[in-house]
Write a protein that holds these residues in place. Structure first.
Motif, PDB file in Angstrom:
ATOM      1  N   ILE A  38       0.846  -1.198   0.000  1.00 17.65           N
ATOM      2  CA  ILE A  38       0.000   0.000   0.000  1.00 17.65           C
ATOM      3  C   ILE A  38       0.877   1.243   0.000  1.00 17.65           C
ATOM      4  O   ILE A  38       1.685   1.453   0.905  1.00 17.65           O
ATOM      5  CB  ILE A  38      -0.939   0.019   1.233  1.00 17.65           C
ATOM      6  N   GLY A  39       0.701   2.069  -1.018  1.00 19.71           N
ATOM      7  CA  GLY A  39       1.383   3.357  -1.101  1.00 19.71           C
ATOM      8  C   GLY A  39       2.897   3.246  -1.036  1.00 19.71           C
ATOM      9  O   GLY A  39       3.471   2.168  -1.006  1.00 19.71           O
ATOM     10  N   ILE A  40       3.547   4.391  -1.039  1.00 29.02           N
ATOM     11  CA  ILE A  40       4.994   4.467  -0.874  1.00 29.02           C
ATOM     12  C   ILE A  40       5.288   5.517   0.186  1.00 29.02           C
ATOM     13  O   ILE A  40       4.709   6.596   0.179  1.00 29.02           O
ATOM     14  CB  ILE A  40       5.698   4.829  -2.200  1.00 29.02           C
ATOM     15  N   LYS A  41       6.175   5.165   1.126  1.00 27.60           N
ATOM     16  CA  LYS A  41       6.520   6.107   2.191  1.00 27.60           C
ATOM     17  C   LYS A  41       7.991   6.504   2.190  1.00 27.60           C
ATOM     18  O   LYS A  41       8.372   7.443   2.879  1.00 27.60           O
ATOM     19  CB  LYS A  41       6.142   5.544   3.559  1.00 27.60           C
ATOM     20  N   ARG A  42       8.809   5.800   1.419  1.00 25.23           N
ATOM     21  CA  ARG A  42      10.247   6.063   1.455  1.00 25.23           C
ATOM     22  C   ARG A  42      10.861   5.661   0.117  1.00 25.23           C
ATOM     23  O   ARG A  42      10.539   4.608  -0.418  1.00 25.23           O
ATOM     24  CB  ARG A  42      10.863   5.256   2.587  1.00 25.23           C
TER      25      ARG A  42
END
Length: 184
Positions: free
Chosen positions: A6-10
């Motif tokens: 889920i999504g990208i954070k880094r």
């Protein structure tokens, strides 16, 4: 059940991987963990993207190119020939960046403290490491980058699109996905 992607954070990037780490026969979660453990060290080859503008980062994959063969008597397809796979892409726009980063990810040169547009048709290759919000990782050891000025909410950001290409290294795929528990 595995954690979803889920999504990208880094996002981190570095020079394209031209070989496997010493003592590794196939790039795996343990090799990724060892590489990530060096981030922040003086000898680390990876740079972390510290600023991504709003919700401009993500992962997408285009549809494959398909030719349908249609039975002229029934009007229904009887065979679908996939001619080219879809293209996976990691996208992000940096809201704040220095000119050296612009040259590194977009091309051009920094001369006497100013960025100069130079030979913008030379391909830029980097390794891309994207961590999802759930801790999983997407790795592109050799990605072709397209960097450009990207106008987002009155800010001229540095937009980057990374597409994986062949590595030419046995045991190092063009794109790999790792579960968080295999890297932690």
């Amino acid at each position: 059940m595995d954690k979803p992607f889920i999504g990208i954070k880094r996002i981190l990037y570095g020079n394209p991987m031209t070989s496997l780490p010493q003592g590794v026969e196939k790039f795996n979660g343990a090799a990724l963990k060892a590489l990530l453990a060096k981030v922040g060290d003086e000898d680390s080859t990876l740079t972390e993207v510290k600023n991504v503008h709003k919700d401009t980062w993500g992962y997408e994959e285009s549809d494959p190119s398909v030719t349908e063969y249609v039975n002229q008597l029934t009007g229904l397809p009887y065979y679908r020939d996939m001619e080219q796979a879809g293209v996976p892409t990691v996208n992000f726009t940096m809201g704040e960046y220095d000119l050296e980063t612009k040259a590194d990810l977009q091309g051009g040169k920094v001369i006497d403290g100013a960025w100069h547009r130079k030979d913008m048709l030379t391909p830029i290759s980097k390794a891309i490491f994207a961590q999802t919000k759930t801790g999983n990782w997407i790795v592109m050891p050799n990605a072709n980058l397209i960097g450009k000025g990207n106008f987002v909410e009155k800010n001229i950001g540095l937009g980057v699109a990374a597409v994986p290409v062949e590595t030419g290294v046995e045991g190092l795929s063009a794109e790999m996905w790792f579960k968080a528990e295999d890297v932690e």
